[in-house]
Structure formats: C-alpha cells, structure tokens
Scaffold this active site. Structure first.
Site, PDB file in Angstrom:
ATOM      1  CG  ASP A 227     -56.708  96.920  35.591  1.00  0.00           C
ATOM      2  OD1 ASP A 227     -57.166  98.042  35.860  1.00  0.00           O
ATOM      3  OD2 ASP A 227     -57.417  95.917  35.432  1.00  0.00           O
TER       4      ASP A 227
ATOM      5  CG  PHE B  44     -61.401  92.824  38.039  1.00  0.00           C
ATOM      6  CD1 PHE B  44     -62.199  93.153  39.120  1.00  0.00           C
ATOM      7  CD2 PHE B  44     -62.015  92.514  36.833  1.00  0.00           C
ATOM      8  CE1 PHE B  44     -63.581  93.189  39.006  1.00  0.00           C
ATOM      9  CE2 PHE B  44     -63.398  92.549  36.709  1.00  0.00           C
ATOM     10  CZ  PHE B  44     -64.174  92.883  37.792  1.00  0.00           C
TER      11      PHE B  44
ATOM     12  NE  ARG C 246     -65.210  96.946  46.261  1.00  0.00           N
ATOM     13  CZ  ARG C 246     -65.057  96.979  44.932  1.00  0.00           C
ATOM     14  NH1 ARG C 246     -63.908  96.601  44.391  1.00  0.00           N
ATOM     15  NH2 ARG C 246     -66.020  97.354  44.148  1.00  0.00           N
TER      16      ARG C 246
ATOM     17  CE1 TYR D 194     -66.151 100.017  35.760  1.00  0.00           C
ATOM     18  CE2 TYR D 194     -66.076 100.234  33.381  1.00  0.00           C
ATOM     19  CZ  TYR D 194     -65.826  99.503  34.528  1.00  0.00           C
ATOM     20  OH  TYR D 194     -65.230  98.273  34.425  1.00  0.00           O
ATOM     21  CE  LYS D 195     -63.352  99.709  38.652  1.00  0.00           C
ATOM     22  NZ  LYS D 195     -64.484  98.919  39.159  1.00  0.00           N
TER      23      LYS D 195
HETATM   24  C1  LIG Z   1     -59.221  96.250  38.252  1.00  0.00           C
HETATM   25  C2  LIG Z   1     -60.323  96.046  37.263  1.00  0.00           C
HETATM   26  N1  LIG Z   1     -60.014  95.696  36.006  1.00  0.00           N
HETATM   27  C3  LIG Z   1     -60.987  95.511  35.076  1.00  0.00           C
HETATM   28  C4  LIG Z   1     -62.315  95.668  35.408  1.00  0.00           C
HETATM   29  C5  LIG Z   1     -63.441  95.434  34.443  1.00  0.00           C
HETATM   30  O1  LIG Z   1     -63.143  95.582  33.113  1.00  0.00           O
HETATM   31  P1  LIG Z   1     -64.260  96.068  32.075  1.00  0.00           P
HETATM   32  O2  LIG Z   1     -64.260  97.569  32.127  1.00  0.00           O
HETATM   33  O3  LIG Z   1     -63.829  95.493  30.793  1.00  0.00           O
HETATM   34  O4  LIG Z   1     -65.576  95.533  32.540  1.00  0.00           O
HETATM   35  C6  LIG Z   1     -62.668  96.033  36.711  1.00  0.00           C
HETATM   36  C7  LIG Z   1     -64.086  96.209  37.073  1.00  0.00           C
HETATM   37  O5  LIG Z   1     -64.492  96.512  38.144  1.00  0.00           O
HETATM   38  C8  LIG Z   1     -61.648  96.211  37.654  1.00  0.00           C
HETATM   39  O6  LIG Z   1     -61.942  96.540  38.920  1.00  0.00           O
END
Ligand SMILES: Cc1ncc(COP(=O)(O)O)c(C=O)c1O
Length: 411
Positions: free
Chosen positions: A193, A117, A370, A218-219
């Site tokens: 991550d 990401f 997606r 939040y996912k």
């Molecule tokens: C793999 C991944 N890393 C990081 C983030 C975003 O980071 P943050 O929570 O700081 O907005 C996302 C957002 O969709 C993501 O999919």
C-alpha cells in the site's frame, strides 16, 4: 539541489502553512480549469460523443484510464501497461488481495502488518473469510525496516503479505526491496500500500521485486478528495490475474455486449464499470505538476523538509521537558517517509491550536500530532513558521483551551 516547494506556484494555496498534504493534497491550479472544461464543454456540449476523440478537445474519455496510467508509471518506477486506475484504494486492495491469494491456491495464510491503515486490515480479513484463509499479523517497520518482523511470521504456508510501506501514524518505512526479498524466499507474494509514498519518493516497484501494489491519488498526488486509486501488478503475474469482480469494462470487447466474460489481457482485468470521468480528468490534470520532476528530486526535497522539522521538534522537546513531546518518526533518513509525528498528552488540542495559528497538521488517535511535507509546494520557510507556532503553543499551553477540546467528525 532543488529547493523544497519549487513548484508552489502551480498550486492554489491559501496563506497557510499547509502540512496536511499527506491527508489531502493541495489543489493544482490546472485542475479547476480542467474540471470546468470537462463539465461544460466535453459533457455539456460534447455529450455522449466525448467518450471518443472530438477534434480540438481533450475528450476521448475512454482513454482516460490509460492516460492517467502513463503519467503515474514513472512515479512508481513501472511500465504504464501494468497500471490500472479507477477504483478506491480499499476496492483495489480487495481486488489485488483476492487475485494474489488465488495465485497461491495451496497456501492458507495472509499476512498483514499491525501498523497498517485500518482499511487494509479489514480488507485482508474479509478476503480471508471469503476464501477460507487465515490472517497472521506481523509488526510494523520499526527501526530496522521490517525484515526481522517479517522473518518472525513467514513460512511456506503464506500466500501473500500485504504491507503499508509508510506507517500513516509514525512515518516509519518498510525497506521495500529487502522485505520483498524475504517474502519471496518463502514463495509468497509481496503486496504494498503506497498511499503515503507515491509522489514524495521513488518506490521503484519493478526494480524492488514487488508483486502487487495499490495507492491513492489524493495525498501527495493532489488529485482531490476521493480521487481514484491505482493498482499495479507485476508483469509476470498478469497471465494468472483473476480478480473477484468481472465487470463489462474488464471484458476484452466490452461493446460486443456478449454474456460470456472474456477478460482483457493484463491489468485491464481490474477494470470493472464505467470509469469516473470527472475524477480521472482531475487526476490527469493534477499529475501534470510532476512533469519533468524526478522521484529523486522529490525525495531529496522531502528529506530536507522532514529533517529540518525533526530537528525543531528535538529542540522544542529539550526546551519544554514537562511537555512530554515524544518523537515517533525515525531520525534515520532512510527509515522515514515524508512526515514527522510526535506524541503529546494533548495532541488533539495542540493540533487545533496550531490550525488556529495558520499551521495545518492533523491528529491521529490516541495522542499523535502528525505533519506531512509535500515536497512540490512545502518550503523550508513553512517548516520554520510551523516550528515557531509550535513553540508558542507549547509555551502558552494553548492546547488546553476548552475551545479546542471538542472533536470534529473528521479529525
Ligand atoms: C495507507 C492508507 N491506505 C488506505 C487509505 C484509505 O483508502 P481509501 O482510498 O479506500 O479511502 C488511507 C487513507 O488515508 C491510507 O492512509
């Protein structure tokens, strides 16, 4: 076997086929009541006293970080004492990347995957600038789980490798334990991550030999837009944990109000400022829906859902060969996360046409449609309804409707 969507009743879902829980999870019913109670009772009536425990109330805000960590720990396969909750994913990643690089002071290289990401790439690059290190890129997980990609770039100058476990575009997944072992052979640290993993599958960080990890809530964890992220640090590294921001909440005795910084022990050092009480309260309530659920159950349900949708996509690609539907998600169960993605020349219009038909997925630049499958609330019937809508959109070419051409600011 548990039927996918077995906890759907715990969510306040509108009458939609919601396949975007890998972007923003659905609302658990308990969250709205909890947030209202925190605002009206704990803050409104309890005021400053709610930082402490008020008998008969769920306040005690000062313990919220630890309480959320306790609920998250089983989903991560770790001890709660090793989890911090409270910053954004990007901020947590910055903290753990700096701290990880500082644990390998004689090494000059940070590795990040090209499939990551973007925020991860930006963070790693900014840490490299800050600490005068070099960024080295590796390929994404591919079809073999990523070991070959890693071996192509690893050497004994690598301090830390930061990887996104599940590719947010394709859903392809790194083989976490195998990759961590390859990284350790070179004495580097493995950072993960887990934004697209936690809440949909086991990650078993401790058993897999990971060193550092971050992820959002939040996912698949359904804690609401912009909810706080978590960070995990392996216990054997915590004595050397030196994050870049020393705030008062990371102090061993914050209320002693001393000017010299004496860090807490362990991951408490990652604490910075006053914790986001409203957001952490929503997270605590949201994690309640996982009570009694095992990560193996989540994975089994997720694979049923993605496997079924993937088969539908294969069937439709064969039925409409001119449509150039090209699956990008691995067919092998053990190589994919909890989403299915395909390329289509009009992917944006296609996703909009599906949304107009009550099937919510999302689009990722330049041409990816997606679909995420949240195992707690997505059912096999949702999968079939989504496939029927997709067939209709492909057959009618509704995606070419000019009404679907104009892009939203958030796609
Ligand atoms: C793999 C991944 N890393 C990081 C983030 C975003 O980071 P943050 O929570 O700081 O907005 C996302 C957002 O969709 C993501 O999919």
């Amino acid at each position: 076997m548990t039927a996918p969507g077995w906890r759907r009743d715990l969510f306040a879902l509108p009458d939609l086929v919601y396949l975007d829980g890998n972007s923003l999870g659905a609302l658990p019913r308990t969250v709205a009541d909890r947030v209202a109670a925190v605002v009206e009772d704990e803050w409104g009536r309890g005021l400053i006293g709610s930082w402490n425990h008020v008998p008969g109330s769920s306040s005690g805000w000062i313990d919220l970080v630890d309480r959320c960590a306790r609920l998250l720990a089983p989903l991560l396969g770790v001890d709660a004492a090793d989890v911090h909750v409270g910053e954004s994913t990007s901020q947590s990643l910055f903290a753990t990347t700096v701290a990880g690089a500082r644990m390998r002071p004689d090494r000059r290289v940070l590795v990040v995957d090209r499939s990551t990401f973007p925020t991860d790439a930006y963070v790693v690059s900014s840490v490299a600038r800050l600490l005068d290190l070099e960024v080295r890129w590796c390929e994404g997980p591919g079809d073999d789980g990523g070991v070959a990609a890693l071996e192509a770039v690893l050497d004994d100058d690598v301090a830390l490798v930061s990887l996104t476990h599940v590719d947010f575009r394709t859903g392809a997944m790194f083989d976490l334990p195998a990759v961590a072992a390859a990284i350790h052979q070179h004495g580097a640290l493995a950072q993960w991550d887990l934004c697209h993993s936690t809440g949909a599958m086991p990650v078993d960080l401790a058993a897999a030999g990971a060193d550092l990890a971050v992820g959002c809530t939040y996912k698949y964890l359904n804690a609401g837009p912009g909810s706080p992220a978590y960070a995990w640090v392996a216990p054997h590294l915590q004595a050397d944990l030196d994050p870049p921001v020393a705030g008062w909440m990371g102090h061993a005795s914050p209320f002693a109000m001393r000017l010299d910084h004496e860090p807490r022990t362990g991951v408490g050092r990652l604490r910075v400022g006053t914790p986001p009480v409203l957001a952490l309260s929503a997270l605590e309530a949201a994690l309640g829906v996982f009570s009694g659920v095992t990560t193996a159950e989540l994975r089994a349900a997720s694979l049923q859902l993605t496997g079924r949708f993937l088969a539908h996509v294969d069937t439709l690609a064969a039925r409409f060969p001119d449509e150039q539907v090209a699956l990008v998600t691995p067919r092998a169960h053990h190589r994919r996360g909890s989403q299915v993605s395909f390329r289509h020349p009009h992917a944006y219009g296609l996703v909009q046409a599906l949304i107009a038909r009550g099937v919510v997925g999302d689009f990722r630049d330049p041409d990816i449609a997606r679909f995420g499958f949240a195992p707690l609330y997505t059912t096999l019937d949702d999968v079939d309804r989504a496939a029927a809508a997709l067939a209709e959109v492909l057959e009618s070419r509704a995606y070419a409707d000019p009404a679907y051409a104009e892009r939203n600011a958030v796609t």
